[in-house]
Design an enzyme around this catalytic site. Structure first.
Site, PDB file in Angstrom:
ATOM      1  N   GLU A  62       8.295  -6.563  24.200  1.00  0.00           N
ATOM      2  CA  GLU A  62       6.969  -6.190  23.717  1.00  0.00           C
ATOM      3  C   GLU A  62       6.399  -5.001  24.463  1.00  0.00           C
ATOM      4  O   GLU A  62       6.805  -4.688  25.582  1.00  0.00           O
ATOM      5  CB  GLU A  62       6.009  -7.367  23.745  1.00  0.00           C
ATOM      6  CG  GLU A  62       5.665  -7.867  25.085  1.00  0.00           C
ATOM      7  CD  GLU A  62       4.736  -9.077  25.028  1.00  0.00           C
ATOM      8  OE1 GLU A  62       4.427  -9.565  23.937  1.00  0.00           O
ATOM      9  OE2 GLU A  62       4.321  -9.514  26.097  1.00  0.00           O
ATOM     10  N   CYS A 115      -1.101  -5.961  31.141  1.00  0.00           N
ATOM     11  CA  CYS A 115       0.039  -5.121  31.470  1.00  0.00           C
ATOM     12  C   CYS A 115       0.612  -5.532  32.820  1.00  0.00           C
ATOM     13  O   CYS A 115      -0.102  -5.793  33.760  1.00  0.00           O
ATOM     14  CB  CYS A 115      -0.452  -3.691  31.522  1.00  0.00           C
ATOM     15  SG  CYS A 115       0.814  -2.512  31.233  1.00  0.00           S
TER      16      CYS A 115
END
Ligand code: SF4
Length: 363
Positions: free
Chosen positions: A106, A353
């Site tokens: 991803e 992140c």
């Protein structure tokens, strides 16, 4: 993306590991073998990187036999990976991709208020390093991504009309343990292709020392982030088994060499986990560690990151309280350590992140 500025002979100097390690070098090879004129390369890369044409069959500027040849060689779609799902929040968008062999990876895009967009991409499907706080590590390493697969995450966003302002290798995987990361960096910075400034690219690592050195010598302008997460080696070895091989003193020496060689600001990522690594003692020891570095750590910057409880599977880890995070930051600042608490976007869509989730084992 910037205007294509490309000559065939320049492309041959791209310096990839082998002439066939990327579709872009293979296209070049096919055209060269067919005796095609140089401008055909420029037409193809202009079609991809400026006109956002996603299929060879739609490159109408090319003769039909050439379009067919390229489609036969690569498949009609330029992208080698496929979008499987996306999740969006106000500031973040997470995209799940399927690799041609079926594994999932991803990427996350983060939109900043100042108007630019940053892309956090994966370099491996799964990861073999087993950091205890990380969900991706629970999968084990499924496989390294190729240079094309790594850069195709960016190409997909480009095809969806996005501007790639900056990129970080903070998605799934340890970028510096994948040799294809270096080829991906060449593609990303090549003026005929993605044409990204190396200063807009950040590679994050848990500390694979020989590859940190290679990065400094091959790409001195690319930003380096070392994921440290504790100043105590014994604890780091429990949290991040890589510390057995590359203990903290060795990492700090590698950081010194990196800063000396590149003269660039270098980052230390520190995910704050409640009661685990967010105490005063940790902050003081971290400050001491940094102050003892080359030029008193003047070019080191600590990015404090709030832990993403959703993404990270182990239930025993929790996000630091805001008050602890602020106290931790203040102790660093009082000791002249440059530090920021990184805005944590995307937690609501499981897209922080650096801690991307690995919930697709079952998907
Ligand atoms: Fe791998 Fe990075 Fe997760 Fe560690 S933190 S297991 S290196 S993806």
């Amino acid at each position: 993306m910037p205007k294509t500025n490309f000559r065939g002979n320049e492309f041959s100097a791209l310096g990839l590991n082998s002439a066939y390690s990327s579709k872009y070098t293979r296209i070049w090879q096919i055209l060269r073998d067919a005796g095609a004129p140089d401008f055909r390369h420029r037409q193809i890369f202009k079609a991809i990187f400026q006109d956002r044409i996603t299929r060879f069959s739609d490159m109408v500027a090319l003769p039909k036999p050439l379009r067919l040849k390229l489609a036969t060689e690569f498949g009609d779609e330029i992208l080698s990976l496929k979008r499987v799902a996306t999740k969006e929040s106000e500031q973040a968008e997470k995209t799940l991709y399927a690799l041609p062999s079926g594994e999932r990876v991803e990427a996350v895009s983060l939109k900043f208020q100042a108007g630019w967009e940053s892309f956090c991409i994966s370099s491996q499907s799964g990861c073999g390093f087993g950091c205890t706080f990380c969900a991706t590590g629970k999968l084990g390493l499924l496989r390294n991504m190729t240079a094309d697969e790594i850069t195709d995450q960016l190409l997909d966003f480009h095809f969806h009309g996005r501007t790639i302002d900056s990129v970080s290798f903070m998605g799934m995987g340890e970028a510096l343990s994948n040799v294809h990361t270096f080829d991906a960096l060449r593609l990303m910075t090549h003026p005929a292709l993605f044409a990204l400034s190396p200063r807009r690219i950040t590679v994050s690592t848990i500390g694979i020392v020989p590859q940190m050195e290679r990065l400094a010598s091959d790409f001195p302008q690319v930003n380096l982030t070392l994921s440290l997460h504790t100043p105590f080696n014994e604890q780091r070895t429990e949290m991040m088994p890589i510390s057995r091989k590359y203990p903290i003193p060795m990492l700090m020496e590698a950081l010194d060499r990196h800063v000396r060689e590149t003269r660039r600001k270098t980052y230390i990522a520190y995910v704050l986990i409640r009661g685990v690594n967010d105490t005063r003692d940790h902050a003081k020891a971290l400050a001491k560690l940094i102050n003892a570095r080359f030029q008193n750590g003047r070019l080191l910057h600590v990015s404090l990151i709030t832990f993403n409880e959703i993404a990270s599977a182990p239930g025993s880890f929790a996000r630091s309280k805001n008050s602890s995070a602020r106290l931790f930051q203040n102790i660093l600042l009082q000791n002249n350590v440059k530090t920021t608490i990184r805005a944590s976007f995307g937690n609501d869509i499981d897209a922080a992140c650096g801690q991307l989730s690995a919930n697709y084992a079952s998907s």
